[in-house]
Write an enzyme that holds these catalytic residues in place. Structure first.
Site, PDB file in Angstrom:
ATOM      1  N   SER A  21      45.871  28.812  29.446  1.00  0.00           N
ATOM      2  CA  SER A  21      46.726  28.176  28.433  1.00  0.00           C
ATOM      3  C   SER A  21      47.903  27.406  29.037  1.00  0.00           C
ATOM      4  O   SER A  21      48.222  26.306  28.566  1.00  0.00           O
ATOM      5  CB  SER A  21      47.226  29.217  27.433  1.00  0.00           C
ATOM      6  OG  SER A  21      46.134  29.697  26.678  1.00  0.00           O
ATOM      7  N   LYS A  70      46.323  40.622  19.463  1.00  0.00           N
ATOM      8  CA  LYS A  70      46.062  39.746  18.308  1.00  0.00           C
ATOM      9  C   LYS A  70      46.205  40.464  16.966  1.00  0.00           C
ATOM     10  O   LYS A  70      46.615  39.860  15.980  1.00  0.00           O
ATOM     11  CB  LYS A  70      44.666  39.125  18.404  1.00  0.00           C
ATOM     12  CG  LYS A  70      44.593  38.009  19.430  1.00  0.00           C
ATOM     13  CD  LYS A  70      43.261  37.281  19.358  1.00  0.00           C
ATOM     14  CE  LYS A  70      43.211  36.206  20.423  1.00  0.00           C
ATOM     15  NZ  LYS A  70      41.972  35.430  20.389  1.00  0.00           N
ATOM     16  N   ASP A 106      41.844  30.170  16.192  1.00  0.00           N
ATOM     17  CA  ASP A 106      40.571  30.367  16.908  1.00  0.00           C
ATOM     18  C   ASP A 106      39.384  29.793  16.128  1.00  0.00           C
ATOM     19  O   ASP A 106      38.519  29.119  16.693  1.00  0.00           O
ATOM     20  CB  ASP A 106      40.314  31.867  17.147  1.00  0.00           C
ATOM     21  CG  ASP A 106      41.058  32.391  18.370  1.00  0.00           C
ATOM     22  OD1 ASP A 106      41.448  31.576  19.231  1.00  0.00           O
ATOM     23  OD2 ASP A 106      41.248  33.617  18.451  1.00  0.00           O
ATOM     24  N   GLY A 131      28.597  40.284  17.858  1.00  0.00           N
ATOM     25  CA  GLY A 131      29.886  40.889  18.178  1.00  0.00           C
ATOM     26  C   GLY A 131      30.742  40.986  16.934  1.00  0.00           C
ATOM     27  O   GLY A 131      30.588  40.192  15.988  1.00  0.00           O
ATOM     28  N   GLY A 133      34.339  42.060  17.282  1.00  0.00           N
ATOM     29  CA  GLY A 133      35.708  42.317  17.730  1.00  0.00           C
ATOM     30  C   GLY A 133      36.673  41.246  17.235  1.00  0.00           C
ATOM     31  O   GLY A 133      36.395  40.531  16.261  1.00  0.00           O
ATOM     32  N   GLY A 134      37.805  41.107  17.911  1.00  0.00           N
ATOM     33  CA  GLY A 134      38.856  40.191  17.480  1.00  0.00           C
ATOM     34  C   GLY A 134      38.398  38.742  17.384  1.00  0.00           C
ATOM     35  O   GLY A 134      38.757  38.032  16.438  1.00  0.00           O
TER      36      GLY A 134
HETATM   37  P1  NDP Z   1      37.130  42.517  21.660  1.00  0.00           P
HETATM   38  O1  NDP Z   1      37.378  43.494  22.753  1.00  0.00           O
HETATM   39  O2  NDP Z   1      37.980  42.523  20.453  1.00  0.00           O
HETATM   40  O3  NDP Z   1      35.613  42.678  21.116  1.00  0.00           O
HETATM   41  C1  NDP Z   1      34.538  42.713  22.006  1.00  0.00           C
HETATM   42  C2  NDP Z   1      33.216  42.774  21.231  1.00  0.00           C
HETATM   43  O4  NDP Z   1      32.150  42.712  22.205  1.00  0.00           O
HETATM   44  C3  NDP Z   1      33.004  44.055  20.425  1.00  0.00           C
HETATM   45  O5  NDP Z   1      32.312  43.737  19.233  1.00  0.00           O
HETATM   46  C4  NDP Z   1      32.101  44.878  21.360  1.00  0.00           C
HETATM   47  O6  NDP Z   1      31.253  45.776  20.694  1.00  0.00           O
HETATM   48  C5  NDP Z   1      31.259  43.790  21.975  1.00  0.00           C
HETATM   49  N1  NDP Z   1      30.627  44.161  23.246  1.00  0.00           N
HETATM   50  C6  NDP Z   1      31.250  44.407  24.423  1.00  0.00           C
HETATM   51  N2  NDP Z   1      30.326  44.669  25.372  1.00  0.00           N
HETATM   52  C7  NDP Z   1      29.103  44.566  24.780  1.00  0.00           C
HETATM   53  C8  NDP Z   1      27.764  44.708  25.243  1.00  0.00           C
HETATM   54  N3  NDP Z   1      27.492  45.019  26.514  1.00  0.00           N
HETATM   55  N4  NDP Z   1      26.756  44.527  24.355  1.00  0.00           N
HETATM   56  C9  NDP Z   1      27.023  44.208  23.079  1.00  0.00           C
HETATM   57  N5  NDP Z   1      28.284  44.056  22.564  1.00  0.00           N
HETATM   58  C10 NDP Z   1      29.300  44.235  23.429  1.00  0.00           C
HETATM   59  O7  NDP Z   1      37.141  41.078  22.381  1.00  0.00           O
HETATM   60  P2  NDP Z   1      37.354  39.673  21.667  1.00  0.00           P
HETATM   61  O8  NDP Z   1      36.537  39.689  20.430  1.00  0.00           O
HETATM   62  O9  NDP Z   1      38.774  39.330  21.604  1.00  0.00           O
HETATM   63  O10 NDP Z   1      36.701  38.658  22.742  1.00  0.00           O
HETATM   64  C11 NDP Z   1      35.282  38.532  22.896  1.00  0.00           C
HETATM   65  C12 NDP Z   1      34.975  37.410  23.881  1.00  0.00           C
HETATM   66  O11 NDP Z   1      35.324  36.153  23.320  1.00  0.00           O
HETATM   67  C13 NDP Z   1      35.736  37.539  25.197  1.00  0.00           C
HETATM   68  O12 NDP Z   1      34.845  37.261  26.263  1.00  0.00           O
HETATM   69  C14 NDP Z   1      36.802  36.458  25.097  1.00  0.00           C
HETATM   70  O13 NDP Z   1      37.145  35.922  26.372  1.00  0.00           O
HETATM   71  C15 NDP Z   1      36.087  35.414  24.251  1.00  0.00           C
HETATM   72  N6  NDP Z   1      37.034  34.553  23.518  1.00  0.00           N
HETATM   73  C16 NDP Z   1      36.993  33.203  23.760  1.00  0.00           C
HETATM   74  C17 NDP Z   1      37.849  32.356  23.102  1.00  0.00           C
HETATM   75  C18 NDP Z   1      37.798  30.899  23.380  1.00  0.00           C
HETATM   76  O14 NDP Z   1      38.730  30.173  23.003  1.00  0.00           O
HETATM   77  N7  NDP Z   1      36.739  30.405  24.010  1.00  0.00           N
HETATM   78  C19 NDP Z   1      38.839  32.840  22.113  1.00  0.00           C
HETATM   79  C20 NDP Z   1      38.768  34.283  21.893  1.00  0.00           C
HETATM   80  C21 NDP Z   1      37.899  35.081  22.614  1.00  0.00           C
HETATM   81  P3  NDP Z   1      31.780  47.215  20.157  1.00  0.00           P
HETATM   82  O15 NDP Z   1      32.451  46.914  18.858  1.00  0.00           O
HETATM   83  O16 NDP Z   1      30.541  47.996  20.019  1.00  0.00           O
HETATM   84  O17 NDP Z   1      32.705  47.747  21.222  1.00  0.00           O
END
Ligand code: NDP
Length: 277
Positions: A21, A70, A106, A131, A133-134
């Protein structure tokens, strides 16, 4: 702060050293001639509240918020934009004499990258978001605003995917499930919103989710032009069109920059610089 001091912005995360950033906003500031600085701040969860309040009291104008803050950043703001409230997550803080406002750019960044840069048609399409997550929380609403035929959220933790889809059930076209229960259909767009790639892993998707017509988008990004593990897997299963998340990163930053400075920077030059490594 004197009248001639540059307006102060930054990104807070923990860890944050990897963040691109400062490079992106520095590029935008030069391109648009803005008198501002943008710095990175490693802020642990315990220091989140005092850091943000102090930054605001010192006259800071805005912050980007990244992992793991976040969701908690929402508790520090006087007002939330509608899209941040819907996502339940904040990635941009705007500060003025009245207080702090939270927004989330986002989803707008992803949709802009898909539709403007990559020419992917979302209206009437079948979308799979992997996925819950956030990152997934931030993009589901803006994707549904584009009127896809169906949007499936599939997660390793089925209950989280189900709960996320439940928040959007008024749209009608959304469903949540586990990775092992993805409906058998040819998806037009598969978005990897997991952090699996950080460990070099690929989410356990059925290969049938990918057809030659599927566009695969990985929100994660490798270094420069290096392919991510998910996109390598998708290509091996027949995917012919794909992109990693550089464009989303740059477009969400441009959206934040415009909120702060009232001027929209061009995104092409910084995107080319990032992709070049
Ligand atoms: P979080 O930690 O909030 O969520 C991660 C998610 O990934 C959860 O749903 C988790 O599942 C899942 N997960 C992790 N490992 C595995 C696996 N081996 N198999 C299946 N599911 C898996 O992270 P964020 O949501 O914030 O970020 C996710 C990705 O998005 C990151 O790589 C981040 O860098 C990228 N990102 C990119 C952006 C961009 O501008 N390009 C902006 C924001 C994020 P569970 O719920 O079961 O733990």
């Amino acid at each position: 702060m004197t009248q001639d001091s540059p307006a102060e912005y930054g990104v807070i995360g923990h860890p944050v050293a990897h963040s691109r950033s400062p490079f992106i906003h520095g590029f935008f500031a030069r391109e648009t001639g803005q008198h501002m600085v943008y710095r990175m701040h490693d802020v642990s969860p315990e220091r989140l509240q005092p850091f943000v309040i102090d930054f605001w009291k010192r006259g800071g104008k805005g912050l980007n918020v990244t992992v793991p803050h976040k969701i908690n950043a929402g508790s520090l703001v006087r007002e939330m934009s509608q899209r941040a409230a819907r996502a339940g997550a904040v990635n941009t803080l705007l500060m003025d004499a009245h207080g702090i406002t939270g927004d989330n750019t986002d989803g707008a960044g992803l949709v802009r990258d898909l539709t403007q840069n990559l020419k992917v048609i979302l209206n009437g399409s079948r979308i799979l978001v992997v996925g819950s997550g956030g990152a997934a929380r931030g993009v589901v609403g803006p994707l549904l605003d584009e009127s896809p035929a169906v949007l499936v959220i599939a997660g390793r933790s089925a209950h989280r995917a189900d709960a996320l889809s439940g928040q959007f059930e008024s749209f009608g076209a959304v469903a949540g499930c586990g990775l092992d229960a993805i409906p058998a259909m040819a998806f037009d767009l598969v978005i990897n919103a997991t952090s699996a790639g950080l460990a070099g892993e690929v989410p356990a998707l059925p290969a049938s989710a990918i057809t030659p017509g599927t566009f695969c988008y990985d929100m994660s990004y490798g270094s420069g032009s290096a392919e991510t593990a998910f996109l390598t897997w998708a290509r091996k299963h027949g995917c012919e069109r794909s992109a990693q998340g550089w464009g989303m990163l740059v477009e969400q930053a441009a959206e934040s920059f415009e909120l702060w400075r009232g001027v929209r920077p061009a995104t092409g030059p910084v995107l080319a610089a990032l992709k070049g490594g």
